[in-house]
Design an enzyme around this catalytic site. Structure first.
Site, PDB file in Angstrom:
ATOM      1  N   SER A 161       0.799  -1.228   0.000  1.00 39.62           N
ATOM      2  CA  SER A 161       0.000   0.000   0.000  1.00 39.62           C
ATOM      3  C   SER A 161       0.833   1.280   0.000  1.00 39.62           C
ATOM      4  CB  SER A 161      -0.961   0.022   1.187  1.00 39.62           C
ATOM      5  OG  SER A 161      -0.270   0.270   2.386  1.00 39.62           O
ATOM      6  N   LYS A 215       0.565   4.556   6.737  1.00 46.33           N
ATOM      7  CA  LYS A 215      -0.021   5.407   5.699  1.00 46.33           C
ATOM      8  C   LYS A 215       0.559   6.816   5.806  1.00 46.33           C
ATOM      9  CE  LYS A 215      -2.975   2.113   4.668  1.00 46.33           C
ATOM     10  NZ  LYS A 215      -2.693   1.222   3.584  1.00 46.33           N
TER      11      LYS A 215
END
Length: 183
Positions: A42, A79
């Site tokens: 990701s 993230k």
């Protein structure tokens, strides 16, 4: 008796630094920094699967910092912070707008070179689980750098700041990929 006293002094001579070292390691790991392993794609191409990083538990997250947070009881995510409390976030034509101002995202350049079509599909915060105009107070809006393949605030909603473990900027393994991440 004298030999026993000397032996006790020798043991204390090496035991004391060992005990202090262990205590410092516990304090540092509990309150200051911890190692983590990146799992998944990701954050490609900024971070790769199995990169090892240092998380600074003392930093306050800022816009574009990479953070680690508790996504569930058993799983942590890594993230990038896109929106801070009170921010209005929107993507149009693969461009990030924060409070109406366009922002460059240089950490996505490498992906844009190899991706056909939009890297980040158009959306507003109202299109996400937030269903509101701005990032709530005490929360962050986060996204993975691998926009097409990231489970992030677009799917799971904003992240309470108290779920943030810390920020991370240092990749220390593999050694040949050692780097400090700039945003």
């Amino acid at each position: 008796m004298n030999r026993l006293v000397n032996k006790s002094k020798k043991i204390m001579g090496w035991a004391q630094p060992l005990i202090i070292g262990i205590a410092l390691a516990v304090i540092i790991r509990s309150f200051i920094v911890i190692p983590i392993v990146v799992e998944g794609a990701s954050m490609n191409t900024t971070l790769l699967d199995h990169d090892r990083m240092i998380v600074n538990k003392m930093d306050e997250p800022e816009r574009f910092d990479i953070i680690v947070f508790h996504a569930t009881e058993t799983e942590d995510y890594i993230k990038r912070v896109i929106g801070l409390p009170g921010d209005k976030i929107e993507y149009k034509n693969d461009t990030l707008y924060i409070n109406g101002e366009a922002y460059d995202e240089p950490y996505l350049n490498e992906q844009k070179e190899v991706t056909v079509g939009a890297l980040t599909p158009d959306f507003t915060l109202q299109d996400t689980p937030l269903k509101q105009m701005t990032v709530p107070e005490g929360e962050l809006f986060v996204m993975g750098d691998n926009r097409r393949f990231s489970k992030d605030s677009r799917q799971i909603g904003s992240i309470p700041i108290d779920k943030v473990v810390g920020t991370t900027k240092i990749v220390y393994w593999p050694v040949k990929e050692m780097k400090i991440i700039q945003h």
